[in-house]
Design a protein around this motif. Structure first.
Motif, PDB file in Angstrom:
ATOM      1  N   VAL A   1       0.876  -0.916  -0.030  1.00 49.11           N
ATOM      2  CA  VAL A   1      -0.221   0.056  -0.197  1.00 49.11           C
ATOM      3  C   VAL A   1       1.002   0.947  -0.133  1.00 49.11           C
ATOM      4  O   VAL A   1       0.405   2.101  -0.844  1.00 49.11           O
ATOM      5  N   THR A   2       2.067   1.372   0.461  1.00 50.24           N
ATOM      6  CA  THR A   2       2.741   1.916   1.363  1.00 50.24           C
ATOM      7  C   THR A   2       4.542   1.739   1.546  1.00 50.24           C
ATOM      8  O   THR A   2       4.272   0.481   1.352  1.00 50.24           O
ATOM      9  N   ASP A   3       5.448   2.513   0.429  1.00 51.65           N
ATOM     10  CA  ASP A   3       6.285   1.798   0.375  1.00 51.65           C
ATOM     11  C   ASP A   3       7.167   3.089   0.473  1.00 51.65           C
ATOM     12  O   ASP A   3       7.477   4.059  -0.006  1.00 51.65           O
ATOM     13  N   SER A   4       8.719   2.491   1.184  1.00 54.37           N
ATOM     14  CA  SER A   4       9.357   3.623   1.426  1.00 54.37           C
ATOM     15  C   SER A   4      11.130   2.176   2.082  1.00 54.37           C
ATOM     16  O   SER A   4      10.680   1.577   1.711  1.00 54.37           O
TER      17      SER A   4
ATOM     18  N   TRP B   1      10.670   0.854   5.219  1.00 55.78           N
ATOM     19  CA  TRP B   1       9.020   0.996   5.477  1.00 55.78           C
ATOM     20  C   TRP B   1       8.187   0.448   4.374  1.00 55.78           C
ATOM     21  O   TRP B   1       8.264   1.450   3.547  1.00 55.78           O
ATOM     22  N   ALA B   2       7.616  -0.502   5.222  1.00 53.71           N
ATOM     23  CA  ALA B   2       6.660  -1.147   3.878  1.00 53.71           C
ATOM     24  C   ALA B   2       5.405  -1.023   4.594  1.00 53.71           C
ATOM     25  O   ALA B   2       5.120  -1.447   5.922  1.00 53.71           O
ATOM     26  N   SER B   3       4.060  -0.856   3.574  1.00 51.82           N
ATOM     27  CA  SER B   3       2.714  -0.922   4.664  1.00 51.82           C
ATOM     28  C   SER B   3       1.792  -1.855   3.838  1.00 51.82           C
ATOM     29  O   SER B   3       1.850  -1.515   2.019  1.00 51.82           O
TER      30      SER B   3
ATOM     31  N   SER C   1      -1.344   0.574  10.770  1.00 44.86           N
ATOM     32  CA  SER C   1      -1.610  -0.225   9.854  1.00 44.86           C
ATOM     33  C   SER C   1      -2.892  -0.121   9.071  1.00 44.86           C
ATOM     34  O   SER C   1      -2.976   0.075   8.038  1.00 44.86           O
TER      35      SER C   1
END
Length: 345
Positions: free
Chosen positions: A70-73, A76-78, A243
């Motif tokens: 869903v989100t990424d860096s 960190w990821a969701s 989350s």
């Protein structure tokens, strides 16, 4: 009963393939259940296999093994688990956290849309095996009372950490937040035994030593009183609130509502020791710490002081060397029931 490790491994993979998993994912969940069983953590081993399959058949658990980032860096990821098996999604999420930690030093992956994720210690062990410090946690359906509450308020949220050592291998700490398990309470009721103080309250919130009160609407109490309650809230916040997963009473009990997605949340973190210093030196310092603890003055009647995970690791190594694992007869009967339902026996 003694079961050949390779035999139960093949049988489990075949069952999960018949349930709809691809071979890779069937091997993942089998490895997690098998290692947990060999460590002696029977409550999260193959006794869960039939329940997982029943939830798959009912439609609450999907089997495609896919998840959405869903989100990424970089660190960190969701992740949305898309109602797949919690163990499979959790294994992949921790692998992703480890990959991120190798690149940046810290890897964190949050998961929502998941299910029961098994033994938290398996995922933190993955980190320790990669010269990393690991943390893993998950929320779940409400089972314990918040301090001062007279009803089930928050999940018995599991938490684990692990870090590598040298001669001692690794330290693995894996707990849930209740003073004892509901299974232990039910078993003591069957045996006609009274409970120790502080294990449960009755449906009105009164302390009780009568185990039969649990199934009449009683509630488990957190270990350490408000301390265990505070730990449960920490897990709820990191695994679910952060989350976007379901929280507290909105989580579906996967074994009671098998047709519904659980929307359970997890939190995984990996810290790469090599990014902060020399891993060999770190592991030697961990050994020194354990040596000091083990050499401390022992209480009367105590022959040996153990570090977290030492007993379980000894059982695992014994199973590996002998090629056999002890599995309860009723657990093997449940495996056979599933095999028969798929025409495998």
């Amino acid at each position: 009963m003694r079961v050949l490790v390779e035999d139960i491994k093949k049988r489990s993979v075949a069952v999960f393939e018949k349930a709809g998993l691809n071979t890779e994912d069937a091997k993942i969940i089998t490895e997690v259940l098998l290692e947990t069983e060999m460590r002696g953590v029977f409550t999260h081993g193959f006794m869960r296999l039939e329940r997982y399959v029943n939830c798959i058949k009912a439609g609450g658990i999907k089997t495609d093994g896919n998840y959405k980032i869903v989100t990424d860096s970089p660190s960190w990821a969701s992740v949305d688990g898309c109602d797949n098996l919690g163990i499979v999604i959790s294994y992949k999420a921790m692998k992703l956290a480890i990959e991120k930690a190798k690149a940046t030093g810290v890897g964190i992956v949050n998961v929502r849309g998941s299910h029961h994720f098994g033994a938290a210690g398996y995922y933190t062990s993955m980190c320790a095996d990669n010269n990393m410090v690991g943390m893993a946690m998950s929320n779940g359906d409400v089972l314990i009372a918040a301090t001062g509450s007279a009803e089930r308020t928050i999940g018995n949220n599991p938490f684990s950490y692990a870090f590598p050592a040298d001669k001692y291998g690794k330290v693995v700490y894996d707990i849930a937040m209740s003073y004892t398990s509901d299974r232990k309470v039910v078993q003591m009721d069957k045996e006609g035994k009274k409970l120790p103080d502080g294990w449960i309250i009755d449906k009105d919130g009164n302390p009780t030593n009568d185990p039969s009160e649990y199934e009449k609407g009683g509630t488990l109490l957190p270990f350490g009183g408000y301390k265990g309650y505070g730990m449960a809230m920490m897990v709820e916040t990191l695994a679910a609130t952060l989350s976007g997963a379901a929280m507290t009473k909105n989580v579906h009990a996967w074994n009671e509502n098998p047709e519904e997605g659980g929307n359970v949340g997890h939190f995984f973190m990996a810290l790469d020791i090599e990014k902060m210093g020399d891993a060999a030196s770190y592991k030697k310092r961990v050994d020194d710490m354990i040596d000091e603890i083990k050499e401390s003055k022992k209480a009367p009647g105590v022959e040996k002081i153990f570090y977290p995970g030492e007993i379980e690791m000894g059982k695992l190594e014994k199973c590996i060397s002998e090629g056999f694992v002890e599995i309860a007869e009723e657990t093997m009967e449940s495996v056979e029931r599933v095999e028969k339902s798929f025409g495998l026996r």
